[in-house]
Structures are given as C-alpha cells and as structure tokens.
Write a protein that holds these residues in place. Structure first.
Motif, mmCIF file in Angstrom:
data_model
loop_
_atom_site.group_PDB
_atom_site.id
_atom_site.type_symbol
_atom_site.label_atom_id
_atom_site.label_comp_id
_atom_site.label_asym_id
_atom_site.label_seq_id
_atom_site.Cartn_x
_atom_site.Cartn_y
_atom_site.Cartn_z
ATOM 1 N N LEU A 184 0.285 -1.355 6.942
ATOM 2 C CA LEU A 184 0.400 -2.551 5.963
ATOM 3 C C LEU A 184 -0.595 -3.227 5.955
ATOM 4 N N SER A 185 -1.486 -3.407 7.277
ATOM 5 C CA SER A 185 -2.722 -4.007 7.256
ATOM 6 C C SER A 185 -3.941 -3.387 6.781
ATOM 7 N N VAL A 186 -3.849 -2.106 6.617
ATOM 8 C CA VAL A 186 -4.871 -1.150 5.975
ATOM 9 C C VAL A 186 -4.650 -1.253 4.774
ATOM 10 N N ARG A 187 -3.385 -1.153 3.998
ATOM 11 C CA ARG A 187 -3.192 -1.116 2.681
ATOM 12 C C ARG A 187 -3.559 -2.581 2.260
ATOM 13 N N ALA A 188 -3.409 -3.572 2.697
ATOM 14 C CA ALA A 188 -3.888 -4.833 2.461
ATOM 15 C C ALA A 188 -5.417 -4.907 2.364
ATOM 16 N N GLY A 189 -6.245 -4.321 3.201
ATOM 17 C CA GLY A 189 -7.646 -4.286 3.245
ATOM 18 C C GLY A 189 -8.132 -3.668 2.067
ATOM 19 N N LEU A 190 -7.424 -2.337 1.860
ATOM 20 C CA LEU A 190 -7.754 -1.377 0.832
ATOM 21 C C LEU A 190 -7.661 -2.354 -0.686
ATOM 22 N N ALA A 191 -6.280 -3.036 -0.772
ATOM 23 C CA ALA A 191 -6.211 -3.700 -1.926
ATOM 24 C C ALA A 191 -7.168 -4.760 -2.175
ATOM 25 N N GLY A 192 -7.814 -5.240 -1.212
ATOM 26 C CA GLY A 192 -8.717 -6.471 -1.371
ATOM 27 C C GLY A 192 -10.207 -6.017 -1.398
ATOM 28 N N SER A 193 -10.397 -4.458 -1.194
ATOM 29 C CA SER A 193 -11.497 -4.256 -1.647
ATOM 30 C C SER A 193 -12.469 -4.297 -2.897
ATOM 31 N N GLY A 194 -13.761 -4.527 -2.911
ATOM 32 C CA GLY A 194 -14.366 -4.150 -4.348
ATOM 33 C C GLY A 194 -14.456 -2.760 -4.813
ATOM 34 N N ASP A 195 -14.053 -1.846 -4.116
ATOM 35 C CA ASP A 195 -14.105 -0.554 -4.319
ATOM 36 C C ASP A 195 -13.064 -0.166 -5.225
ATOM 37 N N GLU A 196 -13.298 0.256 -6.323
ATOM 38 C CA GLU A 196 -11.996 0.704 -7.107
ATOM 39 C C GLU A 196 -11.299 1.955 -6.254
ATOM 40 N N ARG A 197 -11.968 2.884 -5.862
ATOM 41 C CA ARG A 197 -11.341 3.777 -5.062
ATOM 42 C C ARG A 197 -10.319 3.292 -4.009
ATOM 43 N N ALA A 198 -10.868 2.568 -3.528
ATOM 44 C CA ALA A 198 -10.102 1.936 -2.208
ATOM 45 C C ALA A 198 -8.980 1.307 -2.717
ATOM 46 N N ARG A 199 -9.005 0.373 -3.851
ATOM 47 C CA ARG A 199 -7.874 -0.087 -4.285
ATOM 48 C C ARG A 199 -6.868 0.724 -4.850
ATOM 49 N N ALA A 200 -7.317 1.787 -5.438
ATOM 50 C CA ALA A 200 -6.318 3.111 -5.796
ATOM 51 C C ALA A 200 -5.813 3.525 -4.885
ATOM 52 N N LEU A 201 -6.430 3.611 -3.822
ATOM 53 C CA LEU A 201 -6.068 4.507 -2.557
ATOM 54 C C LEU A 201 -4.788 3.492 -1.865
ATOM 55 N N ALA A 202 -4.872 2.092 -2.080
ATOM 56 C CA ALA A 202 -3.808 1.270 -1.479
ATOM 57 C C ALA A 202 -2.410 1.624 -1.960
ATOM 58 N N GLY A 203 -2.593 2.002 -3.381
ATOM 59 C CA GLY A 203 -1.389 2.072 -4.074
ATOM 60 C C GLY A 203 -0.536 3.584 -3.552
ATOM 61 N N GLU A 204 -1.367 4.456 -2.885
ATOM 62 C CA GLU A 204 -0.797 5.656 -2.563
ATOM 63 C C GLU A 204 -0.277 5.464 -0.836
ATOM 64 N N MET A 205 -0.546 4.396 -0.448
ATOM 65 C CA MET A 205 -0.309 4.400 1.141
ATOM 66 C C MET A 205 1.225 4.199 1.325
ATOM 67 N N PRO A 206 1.718 4.818 2.500
ATOM 68 C CA PRO A 206 3.203 4.751 2.629
ATOM 69 C C PRO A 206 3.591 3.586 3.438
ATOM 70 N N SER A 207 4.698 2.980 3.122
ATOM 71 C CA SER A 207 5.185 1.685 3.477
ATOM 72 C C SER A 207 5.325 1.930 5.079
#
Length: 207
Positions: A184-207
């Motif tokens: 969950l913490s990794v997903r939040a970090g990716l979602a807050g990134s300025g990198d579009e690919r990182a934000r997209a990856l956040a949506g693929e993270m398992p819960s």
C-alpha cells in the motif's frame, strides 16, 4: 527470464492485453555475428487458437534474410515500469533493512519467425496495423488515403515477418513479495510520482 513464482503472470488474456497496448517489441534472433535485436511494432492476431505476431521490416534490413528456415525468435513487450524507493517502505523507520528495487511488467513471446515477401499479405497487414493504431483519432488515416503509385513503391521497400507463438511468459513484478502495508505504501508512492509510467504502475499494484 528469471521467474520467481510470486511474479509470474500466466493469464494469456492479461499478456495479450499488454502486447496490444504496447506493440513495440524487441525481436531477437541469433544473427551471423551473434544476437540480433530489432525494435518492431507487432500486431497480435489469434487464428484457430494460435497466436501470431505480425509486422514488417525494411527490405534493406538483414533480419528477413536470416529467416529462410524459420528460426526460433523471442519478442519482448515492455509494460510500465518504475523505480521503487526504500523511503516508501514502513520498514525503513522500523529497522532500516530495506533496499531499492524496480517494478515492471513484461511479456515474452517465443516461436518460429518467418519472412513473408508477398505484397497482398503485406497490404492486408498494413490495413490492419493502421486501423488498430488510428482508431482513437477523430479523423483516422487510412492506407488508401495515399496515392496508389506511392503505396506500390512503399510496399516494394518492405518485407513482412510473422512469429508463430509457441510459448508465452509474463512477469509482473509488483511488490507481491511484500506485506500488505508495504504494498500500500509503495502504491501511494508511485501514485504521487511525477513520472507518468510510475502513476500508471500504481494502478496495477495488487491490494
């Protein structure tokens, strides 16, 4: 490809979705002087339960001349990827035993690769490729929009390739080996990134 069990993605539908969303593949074969890699957009087509990847290369490209005996080849499709900072791990504050890593999604397609030097086949492929990529445009371009003599010239300058897939492997490294709080913490970090690919990856993270 090294495949720890927790990162395996074995669902063909999931992998096919990635291949169609990110069609630019690295196509690798053994060349005369060692490994030979080309970056080619490929169209994934299913025919009677068999997956085929179709594309084309410039006639000047030596790749197609190596395919007389339909050698084994590998096509690698790359999904989103991102750096994972140890600062996102709750364990950093608890015990400090954390290190960086990289999360990513890939699909590997293996099979026999052949050349197709047939203008009718090529024209059909170009129509399919164009429809697939132009579908989202308000005024989609069509192959037939170009002058016929120009198209004939362009067709003579390319050769088709087709990989008949015998094995499909997927690796979705999305922190599945971490506990829920860390994911969950990794997903939040990716979602807050300025990198579009990182934000997209956040949506693929398992819960």
């Amino acid at each position: 490809m090294y495949q720890p069990s927790h990162f395996v993605e074995a669902d063909p539908a999931v992998l096919l979705s990635l291949m169609r969303a990110r069609p630019l593949a690295v196509v690798a074969v053994n060349g005369e002087d060692g490994p030979l890699a080309n970056h080619l957009p490929l169209l994934a087509v299913e025919e009677e339960g068999v997956l085929k990847l179709r594309g084309h290369v410039a006639r000047a490209n030596p790749l197609w001349r190596l395919l007389e005996d339909a050698p084994q080849a590998l096509a690698v499709f790359q999904g989103d990827d991102a750096y994972i900072s140890p600062s996102w791990y709750p364990g950093k504050a608890e015990h400090g035993k954390v290190v960086p890593t990289w999360n990513y999604m890939v699909a590997h397609a293996r099979g026999r690769l052949r050349a197709v030097d047939d203008p009718v086949w090529l024209r059909g492929l170009l129509d399919q490729l164009t429809r697939a990529r132009e579908a989202g445009f308000p005024q989609p371009w069509q192959v037939a929009d170009a002058p016929a003599d120009y198209l004939d010239k362009m067709l003579r300058a390319i050769v088709g390739i087709e990989l008949t897939v015998s094995r499909l492997d997927g690796k979705y490294k999305l922190s599945q080996n971490q506990d829920e709080a860390t994911r969950l913490s990794v997903r939040a970090g990716l979602a807050g990134s300025g990198d579009e690919r990182a934000r997209a990856l956040a949506g693929e993270m398992p819960s």
